[in-house]
Design a protein around this motif. Structure first.
Motif, PDB file in Angstrom:
ATOM      1  N   ASP A  36     -20.611   0.203  38.378  1.00 56.09           N
ATOM      2  CA  ASP A  36     -21.861   0.797  38.867  1.00 56.09           C
ATOM      3  C   ASP A  36     -23.022  -0.093  38.429  1.00 56.09           C
ATOM      4  O   ASP A  36     -23.627   0.125  37.382  1.00 56.09           O
ATOM      5  N   LEU A  37     -23.319  -1.108  39.242  1.00 61.30           N
ATOM      6  CA  LEU A  37     -24.351  -2.082  38.880  1.00 61.30           C
ATOM      7  C   LEU A  37     -25.750  -1.474  38.820  1.00 61.30           C
ATOM      8  O   LEU A  37     -26.654  -2.065  38.237  1.00 61.30           O
ATOM      9  N   SER A  38     -25.930  -0.285  39.378  1.00 64.37           N
ATOM     10  CA  SER A  38     -27.246   0.355  39.322  1.00 64.37           C
ATOM     11  C   SER A  38     -27.602   0.794  37.905  1.00 64.37           C
ATOM     12  O   SER A  38     -28.749   1.129  37.632  1.00 64.37           O
ATOM     13  N   LYS A  39     -26.644   0.772  36.990  1.00 60.46           N
ATOM     14  CA  LYS A  39     -26.916   1.131  35.591  1.00 60.46           C
ATOM     15  C   LYS A  39     -27.642   0.021  34.850  1.00 60.46           C
ATOM     16  O   LYS A  39     -28.074   0.205  33.724  1.00 60.46           O
ATOM     17  N   GLY A  40     -27.769  -1.124  35.486  1.00 67.45           N
ATOM     18  CA  GLY A  40     -28.550  -2.208  34.899  1.00 67.45           C
ATOM     19  C   GLY A  40     -27.709  -3.243  34.175  1.00 67.45           C
ATOM     20  O   GLY A  40     -26.483  -3.241  34.241  1.00 67.45           O
ATOM     21  N   TYR A  41     -28.407  -4.118  33.496  1.00 68.61           N
ATOM     22  CA  TYR A  41     -27.787  -5.252  32.818  1.00 68.61           C
ATOM     23  C   TYR A  41     -28.278  -5.337  31.387  1.00 68.61           C
ATOM     24  O   TYR A  41     -29.333  -4.810  31.045  1.00 68.61           O
ATOM     25  N   THR A  42     -27.514  -6.012  30.567  1.00 66.24           N
ATOM     26  CA  THR A  42     -27.882  -6.237  29.175  1.00 66.24           C
ATOM     27  C   THR A  42     -27.515  -7.670  28.811  1.00 66.24           C
ATOM     28  O   THR A  42     -26.714  -8.306  29.495  1.00 66.24           O
ATOM     29  N   MET A  43     -28.098  -8.156  27.747  1.00 62.98           N
ATOM     30  CA  MET A  43     -27.782  -9.511  27.301  1.00 62.98           C
ATOM     31  C   MET A  43     -26.476  -9.500  26.506  1.00 62.98           C
ATOM     32  O   MET A  43     -26.237  -8.609  25.701  1.00 62.98           O
ATOM     33  N   SER A  44     -25.648 -10.502  26.741  1.00 62.61           N
ATOM     34  CA  SER A  44     -24.381 -10.621  26.031  1.00 62.61           C
ATOM     35  C   SER A  44     -24.624 -11.062  24.587  1.00 62.61           C
ATOM     36  O   SER A  44     -25.737 -11.434  24.209  1.00 62.61           O
TER      37      SER A  44
END
Length: 52
Positions: free
Chosen positions: A25-33
């Motif tokens: 569910d890409l709508s949950k956003g992204y974070t830095m690894s």
């Protein structure tokens, strides 16, 4: 230090990349690894991409 020296110094350091929080569910956003990725000099050829 100039840009060339800075780039050479960066080659030995790990970097962070954007990663999806939930790959289903890409709508949950992204974070830095975490600092796990190495810099790569690989650049794909434009011909390797499909235009279909």
């Amino acid at each position: 230090m100039n840009a060339v020296q800075d780039a050479q110094d960066q080659l030995t350091k790990l970097i962070r990349c954007w990663e999806p929080i939930d790959s289903d569910d890409l709508s949950k956003g992204y974070t830095m690894s975490d600092l796990v990725y190495q810099v790569s000099s690989y650049v794909p050829s434009p011909e390797s991409y499909s235009t279909v």
